[in-house]
Design a protein around this motif. Structure first.
Motif, PDB file in Angstrom:
ATOM      1  N   GLU A 188       0.826  -1.214   0.000  1.00 29.47           N
ATOM      2  CA  GLU A 188       0.000   0.000   0.000  1.00 29.47           C
ATOM      3  C   GLU A 188       0.859   1.263   0.000  1.00 29.47           C
ATOM      4  O   GLU A 188       0.388   2.338  -0.368  1.00 29.47           O
ATOM      5  N   ILE A 214       3.636   3.569  -4.723  1.00 30.72           N
ATOM      6  CA  ILE A 214       2.869   4.375  -5.670  1.00 30.72           C
ATOM      7  C   ILE A 214       3.699   4.534  -6.943  1.00 30.72           C
ATOM      8  O   ILE A 214       4.796   5.101  -6.922  1.00 30.72           O
ATOM      9  N   GLN A 269       1.971  -3.034 -11.242  1.00 31.72           N
ATOM     10  CA  GLN A 269       0.849  -2.958 -10.313  1.00 31.72           C
ATOM     11  C   GLN A 269       0.186  -4.326 -10.136  1.00 31.72           C
ATOM     12  O   GLN A 269      -0.171  -4.724  -9.022  1.00 31.72           O
ATOM     13  N   GLY A 279      -2.323  -4.261  -4.176  1.00 32.02           N
ATOM     14  CA  GLY A 279      -2.364  -3.264  -3.113  1.00 32.02           C
ATOM     15  C   GLY A 279      -1.614  -1.997  -3.454  1.00 32.02           C
ATOM     16  O   GLY A 279      -1.821  -0.954  -2.827  1.00 32.02           O
ATOM     17  N   SER A 280      -0.735  -2.073  -4.469  1.00 32.00           N
ATOM     18  CA  SER A 280      -0.018  -0.875  -4.905  1.00 32.00           C
ATOM     19  C   SER A 280      -0.936   0.011  -5.738  1.00 32.00           C
ATOM     20  O   SER A 280      -2.007  -0.404  -6.175  1.00 32.00           O
ATOM     21  N   GLU A 281      -0.505   1.239  -5.963  1.00 33.08           N
ATOM     22  CA  GLU A 281      -1.327   2.219  -6.682  1.00 33.08           C
ATOM     23  C   GLU A 281      -0.573   2.758  -7.899  1.00 33.08           C
ATOM     24  O   GLU A 281       0.644   2.968  -7.831  1.00 33.08           O
ATOM     25  N   VAL A 282      -1.307   2.978  -8.975  1.00 36.16           N
ATOM     26  CA  VAL A 282      -0.755   3.660 -10.148  1.00 36.16           C
ATOM     27  C   VAL A 282      -1.459   4.993 -10.318  1.00 36.16           C
ATOM     28  O   VAL A 282      -2.697   5.069 -10.260  1.00 36.16           O
ATOM     29  N   ARG A 283      -0.690   6.037 -10.506  1.00 31.06           N
ATOM     30  CA  ARG A 283      -1.226   7.360 -10.823  1.00 31.06           C
ATOM     31  C   ARG A 283      -0.692   7.769 -12.195  1.00 31.06           C
ATOM     32  O   ARG A 283       0.442   7.437 -12.554  1.00 31.06           O
ATOM     33  N   ALA A 290       3.068  12.164  -4.463  1.00 27.20           N
ATOM     34  CA  ALA A 290       3.135  10.707  -4.301  1.00 27.20           C
ATOM     35  C   ALA A 290       4.078  10.335  -3.155  1.00 27.20           C
ATOM     36  O   ALA A 290       3.785   9.411  -2.370  1.00 27.20           O
ATOM     37  N   ASP A 347       2.227  11.019   0.115  1.00 26.19           N
ATOM     38  CA  ASP A 347       1.134  10.069   0.343  1.00 26.19           C
ATOM     39  C   ASP A 347       1.650   8.680   0.700  1.00 26.19           C
ATOM     40  O   ASP A 347       1.085   7.999   1.566  1.00 26.19           O
ATOM     41  N   ARG A 353       1.289   6.442   4.478  1.00 28.11           N
ATOM     42  CA  ARG A 353       0.719   5.095   4.622  1.00 28.11           C
ATOM     43  C   ARG A 353       1.581   4.167   5.474  1.00 28.11           C
ATOM     44  O   ARG A 353       1.254   2.998   5.655  1.00 28.11           O
TER      45      ARG A 353
END
Length: 360
Positions: free
Chosen positions: A294, A297, A316, A321-325, A345, A348, A352
């Motif tokens: 988590e 990013i 990803q 659980g990982s995030e892509v922006r 990023a 954020d 976490r």
């Protein structure tokens, strides 16, 4: 319609920049001296040891002892530069060019509170990033949020560049793997030093492009949760050199001739297949999932001529659980225009993570 045209413009900019930098006669191609012979065989063995079993990793890493000098200091912040002997194994140390055997770092810290109440992120170099300046500019504004910046100068870059190497164009394929192996060991040692010796409450690692691949590997191999932030990064160097714009900057004819000295005459397609096989060792999806996915990013660009979208999404998928922006732009324009998104990023991902418990 307008969005599509803007996206196309960013994509074209990547190709125009790539043509100017990589496809002119004035520019030396990557790997102009071939595969690297016995060094390549050594590195293939070393890198295979990095995965898939984290329990087999040497931890803690070798202790580092940076020698520091203060560049400048104000009431609120301080910038120091340091040098330490690379903590690589003796095998890797002997494979490194003499110029690359001492690591160089820049350390930008706020002075407002104790390290246990602050975070620090190690910034790794992208292709062609020879100095500390760009990454210090990226990390500088984060001082106001009590986030320090540690910048590592890569082997083969900056003051660690071999005498015969021109710019960022590595001479041998083995140099690429050696650069990555040494960077990973140095970054892991720095994170351990920041955690144990300095006592930061949170730590992380980030990087852009090639630096993002290395950051992902470091985050994967770290035994405790850290923020991991690959920016504009592929899941493997295969994508960069066999699919993206850098395939036009590679000395395929030299590699073909060099490979033919060891076996029957190779076709161009066989050379490219061998390159895919060698660079598959850099496939981050084969590495362990980080302890806290988590806090991972990825930031990708919508119209990246160097790194296709599917490569970012493969990472990803491998790390649930990982995030892509996504930022709107190409590789070059995003590098120039979206530092605020990269900083957001970083903040954020660190948010976490839990704070490290203070010793009694």
């Amino acid at each position: 319609m307008v969005t599509a045209k803007v996206g196309l413009l960013h994509y074209v900019l990547d190709h125009v920049y790539g043509a100017f930098v990589h496809r002119t006669r004035l520019s030396t191609p990557f790997f102009s001296r071939g595969w690297g012979g016995s060094k390549l065989e050594l590195l293939e063995t070393v890198i295979k040891q990095l995965f898939p079993d984290l329990a087999r990793q040497n931890w803690p890493p070798k202790v580092i002892h940076p020698t520091w000098r203060t560049v400048w200091e104000t009431k609120n912040s301080c910038l120091r530069e340091g040098v330490f002997k690379t903590p690589c194994s003796e095998q890797l140390m002997q494979a490194l060019p003499p110029e690359s055997r001492n690591a160089r770092i820049a350390f930008l810290t706020p002075k407002s509170m104790s390290p246990q109440n602050m975070a620090c992120v190690v910034h790794l170099a992208g292709t062609g990033d020879h100095t500390f300046e760009r990454r210090l500019r990226l990390g500088g504004p984060l001082l106001k949020q009590n986030i320090a910046t540690m910048v590592l100068e890569s082997p083969f870059y900056g003051q660690r560049r071999p005498v015969l190497q021109r710019g960022a164009k590595l001479l041998c394929v083995s140099d690429l793997l050696l650069l990555g192996s040494a960077t990973i060991e140095e970054a892991r040692s720095l994170l351990h030093w920041l955690d144990i010796e300095v006592g930061f409450g949170k730590t992380g690692v980030c990087g852009l492009s090639m630096g993002g691949v290395h950051a992902a590997m470091v985050g994967s191999l770290h035994p405790t949760p850290i923020a991991t932030l690959p920016f504009l990064s592929p899941h493997s160097a295969v994508v960069a050199f066999c699919e993206g714009i850098l395939k036009h900057a590679t000395a395929w004819d030299v590699l073909r001739a060099d490979g033919s000295m060891q076996q029957a005459s190779m076709t161009l397609e066989e050379v490219r297949e061998r390159m895919r096989s060698v660079l598959s060792l850099t496939d981050v999806t084969r590495f362990p999932v980080p302890k806290n996915p988590e806090a991972v990013i990825f930031v990708g660009a919508t119209n990246d001529g160097y790194i296709p979208k599917h490569s970012v999404l493969e990472l990803q998928k491998a790390w649930p659980g990982s995030e892509v922006r996504w930022v709107t732009g190409g590789h070059v324009s995003s590098f120039l225009l979206h530092n605020n998104e990269f900083r957001r990023a970083i903040v954020d991902a660190l948010d976490r993570l839990p704070w490290k418990e203070s010793p009694l």
